[in-house]
Write a protein that holds these residues in place. Structure first.
Motif, short mmCIF file in Angstrom:
data_model
loop_
_atom_site.label_atom_id
_atom_site.label_comp_id
_atom_site.label_asym_id
_atom_site.label_seq_id
_atom_site.Cartn_x
_atom_site.Cartn_y
_atom_site.Cartn_z
N ILE A 149 0.86 -1.18 0.00
CA ILE A 149 0.00 0.00 0.00
C ILE A 149 0.90 1.23 0.00
CG2 ILE A 149 -1.93 1.18 1.12
CD1 ILE A 149 -2.53 -1.68 0.20
N ARG A 150 1.12 1.79 -1.16
CA ARG A 150 2.04 2.91 -1.31
C ARG A 150 1.65 3.72 -2.54
NH1 ARG A 150 7.46 -0.60 -2.16
NH2 ARG A 150 6.55 -1.69 -0.38
N ARG A 151 2.33 4.83 -2.76
CA ARG A 151 2.04 5.68 -3.92
C ARG A 151 2.84 5.17 -5.12
NH1 ARG A 151 -0.67 10.25 -2.74
NH2 ARG A 151 -0.13 11.04 -4.80
N TYR A 152 2.14 4.66 -6.11
CA TYR A 152 2.82 4.10 -7.28
C TYR A 152 2.98 5.11 -8.41
CZ TYR A 152 2.43 -0.49 -5.14
OH TYR A 152 2.56 -1.55 -4.29
N GLY A 153 1.94 5.89 -8.68
CA GLY A 153 1.98 6.76 -9.85
C GLY A 153 1.71 5.96 -11.12
N PHE A 154 1.14 6.61 -12.11
CA PHE A 154 0.77 5.93 -13.35
C PHE A 154 1.13 6.82 -14.55
CE2 PHE A 154 -1.68 4.18 -9.94
CZ PHE A 154 -1.61 2.81 -10.16
N HIS A 155 0.70 6.41 -15.74
CA HIS A 155 1.04 7.10 -16.99
C HIS A 155 2.56 7.15 -17.20
CE1 HIS A 155 -3.05 9.27 -16.56
NE2 HIS A 155 -3.16 8.32 -17.47
N GLY A 156 3.27 6.18 -16.62
CA GLY A 156 4.72 6.21 -16.69
C GLY A 156 5.30 6.06 -18.08
N LEU A 157 4.62 5.31 -18.96
CA LEU A 157 5.12 5.17 -20.33
C LEU A 157 5.07 6.50 -21.06
CD1 LEU A 157 3.43 1.76 -21.28
CD2 LEU A 157 5.77 2.16 -20.49
N SER A 158 4.00 7.27 -20.81
CA SER A 158 3.90 8.61 -21.40
C SER A 158 5.00 9.52 -20.85
CB SER A 158 2.52 9.20 -21.09
OG SER A 158 2.42 10.54 -21.55
N TYR A 159 5.21 9.50 -19.54
CA TYR A 159 6.24 10.36 -18.96
C TYR A 159 7.64 9.96 -19.42
CZ TYR A 159 2.55 12.05 -15.88
OH TYR A 159 1.40 12.60 -15.39
N GLU A 160 7.86 8.67 -19.59
CA GLU A 160 9.16 8.22 -20.09
C GLU A 160 9.41 8.76 -21.49
OE1 GLU A 160 11.52 4.06 -21.19
OE2 GLU A 160 9.79 4.00 -19.84
N TYR A 161 8.38 8.72 -22.35
CA TYR A 161 8.56 9.23 -23.70
C TYR A 161 8.82 10.73 -23.69
CZ TYR A 161 7.76 10.67 -28.47
OH TYR A 161 7.93 11.24 -29.71
N VAL A 162 8.00 11.48 -22.96
CA VAL A 162 8.14 12.94 -22.94
C VAL A 162 9.50 13.34 -22.37
CG1 VAL A 162 7.25 15.08 -21.93
CG2 VAL A 162 5.67 13.38 -22.88
N SER A 163 9.92 12.67 -21.31
CA SER A 163 11.22 12.96 -20.73
C SER A 163 12.35 12.68 -21.72
CB SER A 163 11.42 12.14 -19.46
OG SER A 163 12.66 12.43 -18.85
N GLY A 164 12.21 11.59 -22.46
CA GLY A 164 13.22 11.27 -23.48
C GLY A 164 13.26 12.29 -24.60
N GLU A 165 12.08 12.74 -25.03
CA GLU A 165 12.03 13.78 -26.06
C GLU A 165 12.64 15.09 -25.56
OE1 GLU A 165 10.62 13.90 -29.61
OE2 GLU A 165 11.68 12.08 -28.96
N LEU A 166 12.37 15.42 -24.31
CA LEU A 166 12.93 16.65 -23.75
C LEU A 166 14.45 16.55 -23.69
CD1 LEU A 166 11.76 19.29 -22.66
CD2 LEU A 166 11.92 18.32 -20.36
N LYS A 167 14.97 15.38 -23.37
CA LYS A 167 16.42 15.20 -23.36
C LYS A 167 17.00 15.39 -24.75
CE LYS A 167 20.02 11.98 -21.85
NZ LYS A 167 20.30 10.66 -21.23
N ARG A 168 16.25 14.96 -25.76
CA ARG A 168 16.72 15.07 -27.14
C ARG A 168 16.70 16.51 -27.65
NH1 ARG A 168 14.50 15.17 -32.19
NH2 ARG A 168 12.38 15.02 -31.36
N ILE A 169 15.63 17.25 -27.34
CA ILE A 169 15.47 18.59 -27.93
C ILE A 169 15.90 19.72 -27.01
CG2 ILE A 169 13.62 17.80 -29.44
CD1 ILE A 169 11.60 18.98 -27.58
N ALA A 170 15.95 19.46 -25.70
CA ALA A 170 16.31 20.51 -24.75
C ALA A 170 17.02 19.88 -23.55
CB ALA A 170 15.07 21.28 -24.30
#
Length: 399
Positions: A175-196
């Motif tokens: 019973i803990r805070r997991y967080g979701f939409h991680g695949l979306s955040y992984e993609y956006v973070s990767g794109e941000l690393k690429r462009i900025a």
């Protein structure tokens, strides 16, 4: 000669999203589509590459009565248009990975058994994700099946951002805070690393706003806080999900109204959010154009909660260098983006209305301390890349 491909599947309660990728090199998308209203009035939509007319048609009940029949229909379509394609690996979105799964995993009987135990943590997602995996295992018995978890991106939170103030033994029970939409955040973070890359190394809040909605605070490419918690109910209001609510409401509904737990679950997951507040629709496009007080109030609450969480996430990060919008609403509703950003100059946000209205990628002014961006998310390519990587590792181990 066959063409090795990756098939990606995202199975929902009454839908099946799919993509096909050529993996002879870096994954290249060949096709993408989805089937909606499985078991009711199923409808297929698919794009099958350049020069091929888009497919959009109703399906008969027998073509999509359940996930196995739907997958069979999808495969018939893909084999017709890509006769040389050979599915070497199938990648699956799985909403909940629990405490153990913090990276993509090859699916085994043991893994499936553990994922089934997590169904109570994600009751409207997990059983259908697993049904999709079972259907794919039956259809492709020789293919590698890979599970990619929406919770994995968040599995390195600081302990203070990971716990609830409950007796300690409940944390050990999962019973803990997991967080979701991680695949979306992984993609956006990767794109941000690429462009900025400098922004990627800083303090970033990503707002994934769609029928499911959440926000994530990211520091140097790693999730440190999420608006979602133990289940995908927490945080922001969504299309039909309530978001943050006082747990005492559950006690009231059960004790004073005599509702069963199943009835309360149905209200929280399927009858709340934008739909419940407005009484009209869970579709932001409908609400924005409705012009009635109930719709306006639902949108007002949606925006209020996002602004409140934005301030909280900025505090967790120690400041803000970038705000990134993604998801169906985040990418397409300039009105919602404007309402979120206007008046937030105290946190370093200054929106350029012309850039926002024109659909630019960077929508902040040149003088804004925090950059505001719109990045179209792509969960499928994250799954395809992970699937190919595990396939390569498996091939290397067997060499």
């Amino acid at each position: 000669m066959t063409q090795p491909v990756t098939l990606t599947l995202n199975a929902g309660s009454s839908s099946l999203k799919f993509s096909l990728y050529d993996i002879t090199g870096a994954p290249v998308q060949l096709a993408i589509g989805n089937v909606e209203n499985i078991g009711r009035q199923p409808r297929l939509k698919a794009s099958l590459g350049d020069g091929v007319p888009r497919v959009e048609r109703e399906l008969s009940p027998s073509e999509a009565s359940d996930h196995p029949s739907t997958l069979k229909t999808v495969l018939t379509l893909l084999r017709e248009h890509f006769p040389k394609a050979h599915a070497a690996v199938v990648g699956h979105r799985v909403v909940h990975g629990g405490p153990r799964f913090s990276e993509p995993m090859a699916v085994t009987d043991e893994v499936m058994a553990e994922l089934r135990t997590l169904s109570p943590f994600a009751p409207i997602h997990q059983p259908h994700n697993l049904a999709g995996i079972e259907a794919a295992r039956a259809a492709f018995p020789d293919a590698l099946q890979v599970a990619c978890f929406d919770t994995a991106f968040h599995r390195h939170h600081p302990k203070a951002n990971d716990v609830f103030a409950l007796p300690r033994e409940y944390y050990d029970k999962g019973i803990r805070r997991y967080g979701f939409h991680g695949l979306s955040y992984e993609y956006v973070s990767g794109e941000l690393k690429r462009i900025a890359p400098l922004l990627h190394a800083g303090r970033v809040v990503v707002a994934h706003l769609g029928n499911g909605a959440s926000m994530c605070g990211i520091l140097d490419g790693r999730s440190v806080a999420s608006t979602m918690g133990f289940t995908a109910l927490d945080g922001l209001p969504m299309g039909t999900r309530c978001g943050q609510v006082d747990p005492g409401v559950i006690f009231y509904m059960v004790q004073q109204e005599g509702r069963t737990i199943d009835e309360v679950r149905d209200i929280f997951y399927n009858k709340s959010g934008l739909l419940g507040l407005s009484g009209i629709s869970n579709d932001m496009r409908v609400l924005e154009s409705a012009g009635v007080p109930e719709a306006n109030e639902a949108v007002d609450y949606f925006v209020f909660r996002i602004r409140r969480e934005l301030g909280g996430l900025a505090a967790a990060l120690g400041g803000l260098d970038a705000l990134v919008f993604c998801g169906g609403i985040g990418e397409n509703s300039r009105k919602i983006r404007r309402r979120i950003c206007d008046g937030m100059d105290w946190i370093g946000i200054e929106l350029d209305h012309d850039r926002n209205d024109s659909g630019a990628q960077v929508i902040s002014t040149d003088f804004s301390r925090a950059r505001i961006m719109v990045i179209a998310t792509n969960e499928e390519i994250v799954i395809a890349r992970a699937a190919k990587r595990l396939l390569s590792e498996q091939a290397g181990a067997g060499a």
